[in-house]
Design a protein around this motif. Sequence first.
Motif, PDB file in Angstrom:
ATOM      1  N   GLU A  87       0.833  -1.202   0.000  1.00 53.16           N
ATOM      2  CA  GLU A  87       0.000   0.000   0.000  1.00 53.16           C
ATOM      3  C   GLU A  87       0.870   1.255   0.000  1.00 53.16           C
ATOM      4  OE1 GLU A  87      -3.427   1.042   0.585  1.00 53.16           O
ATOM      5  OE2 GLU A  87      -3.994  -0.869  -0.298  1.00 53.16           O
ATOM      6  N   ALA A  88       1.946   1.225   0.788  1.00 54.18           N
ATOM      7  CA  ALA A  88       2.824   2.390   0.895  1.00 54.18           C
ATOM      8  C   ALA A  88       3.483   2.717  -0.440  1.00 54.18           C
ATOM      9  CB  ALA A  88       3.883   2.151   1.967  1.00 54.18           C
ATOM     10  N   ILE A 150       3.596 -16.935   0.897  1.00 56.00           N
ATOM     11  CA  ILE A 150       2.764 -15.740   1.070  1.00 56.00           C
ATOM     12  C   ILE A 150       3.476 -14.522   0.483  1.00 56.00           C
ATOM     13  CG2 ILE A 150       1.803 -14.147   2.784  1.00 56.00           C
ATOM     14  CD1 ILE A 150       1.200 -16.592   4.533  1.00 56.00           C
ATOM     15  N   SER A 151       4.782 -14.465   0.657  1.00 53.75           N
ATOM     16  CA  SER A 151       5.567 -13.355   0.129  1.00 53.75           C
ATOM     17  C   SER A 151       5.438 -13.251  -1.389  1.00 53.75           C
ATOM     18  CB  SER A 151       7.041 -13.527   0.522  1.00 53.75           C
ATOM     19  OG  SER A 151       7.831 -12.473   0.011  1.00 53.75           O
ATOM     20  N   ILE A 152       5.636 -14.366  -2.093  1.00 54.08           N
ATOM     21  CA  ILE A 152       5.545 -14.326  -3.558  1.00 54.08           C
ATOM     22  C   ILE A 152       4.100 -14.118  -3.995  1.00 54.08           C
ATOM     23  CG2 ILE A 152       5.395 -16.851  -3.745  1.00 54.08           C
ATOM     24  CD1 ILE A 152       6.918 -14.373  -6.301  1.00 54.08           C
ATOM     25  N   ALA A 157       0.733 -10.476  -6.879  1.00 54.99           N
ATOM     26  CA  ALA A 157      -0.526  -9.725  -6.931  1.00 54.99           C
ATOM     27  C   ALA A 157      -0.273  -8.239  -7.157  1.00 54.99           C
ATOM     28  CB  ALA A 157      -1.312  -9.942  -5.637  1.00 54.99           C
ATOM     29  N   ALA A 158       0.731  -7.705  -6.478  1.00 53.72           N
ATOM     30  CA  ALA A 158       1.054  -6.281  -6.618  1.00 53.72           C
ATOM     31  C   ALA A 158       1.564  -5.964  -8.015  1.00 53.72           C
ATOM     32  CB  ALA A 158       2.095  -5.884  -5.572  1.00 53.72           C
ATOM     33  N   ILE A 159       2.430  -6.828  -8.534  1.00 50.55           N
ATOM     34  CA  ILE A 159       2.993  -6.612  -9.873  1.00 50.55           C
ATOM     35  C   ILE A 159       1.892  -6.653 -10.929  1.00 50.55           C
ATOM     36  CG2 ILE A 159       4.493  -7.613 -11.649  1.00 50.55           C
ATOM     37  CD1 ILE A 159       6.285  -8.602  -9.279  1.00 50.55           C
ATOM     38  N   GLU A 160       1.012  -7.639 -10.828  1.00 52.60           N
ATOM     39  CA  GLU A 160      -0.075  -7.763 -11.805  1.00 52.60           C
ATOM     40  C   GLU A 160      -1.061  -6.612 -11.682  1.00 52.60           C
ATOM     41  OE1 GLU A 160      -1.764 -11.618 -11.239  1.00 52.60           O
ATOM     42  OE2 GLU A 160      -0.075 -12.669 -12.189  1.00 52.60           O
ATOM     43  N   PHE A 161      -1.354  -6.217 -10.452  1.00 52.43           N
ATOM     44  CA  PHE A 161      -2.279  -5.112 -10.212  1.00 52.43           C
ATOM     45  C   PHE A 161      -1.756  -3.831 -10.857  1.00 52.43           C
ATOM     46  CE2 PHE A 161      -3.829  -1.519  -7.687  1.00 52.43           C
ATOM     47  CZ  PHE A 161      -5.187  -1.771  -7.631  1.00 52.43           C
ATOM     48  N   LYS A 181       8.438  -3.380 -10.180  1.00 52.88           N
ATOM     49  CA  LYS A 181       8.676  -4.772  -9.785  1.00 52.88           C
ATOM     50  C   LYS A 181       9.818  -4.854  -8.786  1.00 52.88           C
ATOM     51  CE  LYS A 181       9.091  -9.372 -11.861  1.00 52.88           C
ATOM     52  NZ  LYS A 181       9.134 -10.121 -13.140  1.00 52.88           N
ATOM     53  N   GLN A 182      10.869  -4.080  -9.024  1.00 50.03           N
ATOM     54  CA  GLN A 182      11.982  -4.052  -8.080  1.00 50.03           C
ATOM     55  C   GLN A 182      11.507  -3.618  -6.697  1.00 50.03           C
ATOM     56  OE1 GLN A 182      14.906  -1.427  -9.765  1.00 50.03           O
ATOM     57  NE2 GLN A 182      15.328  -2.759 -11.504  1.00 50.03           N
ATOM     58  N   LYS A 183      10.675  -2.588  -6.661  1.00 46.32           N
ATOM     59  CA  LYS A 183      10.178  -2.083  -5.381  1.00 46.32           C
ATOM     60  C   LYS A 183       9.355  -3.136  -4.642  1.00 46.32           C
ATOM     61  CE  LYS A 183       8.466   2.201  -5.441  1.00 46.32           C
ATOM     62  NZ  LYS A 183       9.270   3.127  -4.624  1.00 46.32           N
ATOM     63  N   PHE A 184       8.476  -3.824  -5.372  1.00 49.21           N
ATOM     64  CA  PHE A 184       7.642  -4.848  -4.743  1.00 49.21           C
ATOM     65  C   PHE A 184       8.485  -6.029  -4.262  1.00 49.21           C
ATOM     66  CE2 PHE A 184       4.226  -3.107  -7.705  1.00 49.21           C
ATOM     67  CZ  PHE A 184       3.623  -2.363  -6.704  1.00 49.21           C
ATOM     68  N   VAL A 185       9.461  -6.429  -5.066  1.00 50.64           N
ATOM     69  CA  VAL A 185      10.325  -7.551  -4.687  1.00 50.64           C
ATOM     70  C   VAL A 185      11.113  -7.210  -3.424  1.00 50.64           C
ATOM     71  CG1 VAL A 185      12.349  -8.904  -5.376  1.00 50.64           C
ATOM     72  CG2 VAL A 185      10.511  -8.509  -7.011  1.00 50.64           C
ATOM     73  N   ILE A 186      11.677  -6.014  -3.386  1.00 52.00           N
ATOM     74  CA  ILE A 186      12.482  -5.613  -2.229  1.00 52.00           C
ATOM     75  C   ILE A 186      11.614  -5.468  -0.979  1.00 52.00           C
ATOM     76  CG2 ILE A 186      13.929  -3.777  -1.266  1.00 52.00           C
ATOM     77  CD1 ILE A 186      14.779  -3.209  -4.230  1.00 52.00           C
TER      78      ILE A 186
END
Length: 385
Positions: A87-88, A150-152, A157-161, A181-186
């Motif tokens: 969300e952040a 759960i992490s992946i 979900a975030a990347i697809e969204f 994608k980098q931000k979500f992965v990190i």
Amino acid sequence: LVSLNDAVKVNMQGALSFGKEVMDTISHFMQKSPIVSGRRSMPFSRETDVLYLIIKSTYLCRDLEFCDGKLEQFLNDYIMVQTKSIEAIFEGILSQKDLGNEETQIVKRLIFEEELKKCLREIRKLLRFINVKASAGNDPYVWTELIKKISIMFQTAAIEFASKRLEGSPKDINEVKKKLKQKFVIATAIVEGKFESKLCAEYDICIKSYECTKALDTLLGSFKEMKEENVKIFIRYVSEALIESKFYSHVSEVTANELQIILNDMAYSDNVPTKEVLLTIHRTVEDRLNSLINKKHMINGRDVELVHAILSDMDHIYGKHSVDPFHTFMSSFFEWSRTGARLGTPVRTLLKEITDELSELEADLSLKLVNEVRAFLEITVDPEK
């Protein structure tokens, strides 16, 4: 639906940095007392937080012995912090638009709500499956795998969204998508690491096997007493073996080319302090070992966090092995360091064994590892834009 089209236009130069808002969010919800940091300094209340109430009302562990009691609270907290960190990121992007009206602010705060509900349904299915198979509720290997799955799940979900809400030229979309994608992965990797430590420190469910980290620590530590030229020769062996492996098929052409250039410089250039570079990596590996021993995870830089996440995944992959899986290679390595024996075949054999091990990995955990490796290489070896 919230469109990210206008919001990301300001970032089309690839300037999506890993924002302070994400770090504040993770720190805020991981600490027992609220931090003082702008809007994040407001006290957090589970009783009134909308996203947390959504998670709690799902009753993920209902009738499941595997995660009842305090472990259900742990699981709810983990899902909450993963959600809040994502969300952040979205808030950080959307805040660059003029979102002044109250209605839009409400939408912005709950941008990931529907995706969260979808994830919760999948997590419930996963927990029911684990509950049938798990021999004990406090099995460290099972809990580590649950945390990673759960992490992946949230990462994907975030990347697809985000991907569905980007508009513009294909080139611009691909660049912004890569940065997002980098931000979500990190972000998901940091939360995962923090909660792995929390699980050990507070619930005494600790990782028992970390053979990959220990082997790499031993390998890199041996370079301290090795001559620079011999260190460069070792990199030559690795570089040649990587070309023969399938490794480069998992990264972009740009990343592959840059990594090959870097490895070539480390192997042959007198201007590159190869030994110093590897000893710097060694300190990162030592840091992971210390965090496992001390049961405490400190948030580090993006590259360090990704190294920790990759090593954690590799340790988990090799966690089922009852004997040292790297014994043969390490024996060959130390023989080479003493006598100068050829090391090409042992390095190629090791990479093949790792490849074979990874080929047996479940699709979601394989994707997780690939995403982390790709993100690490992109932020460390890709040329600056």
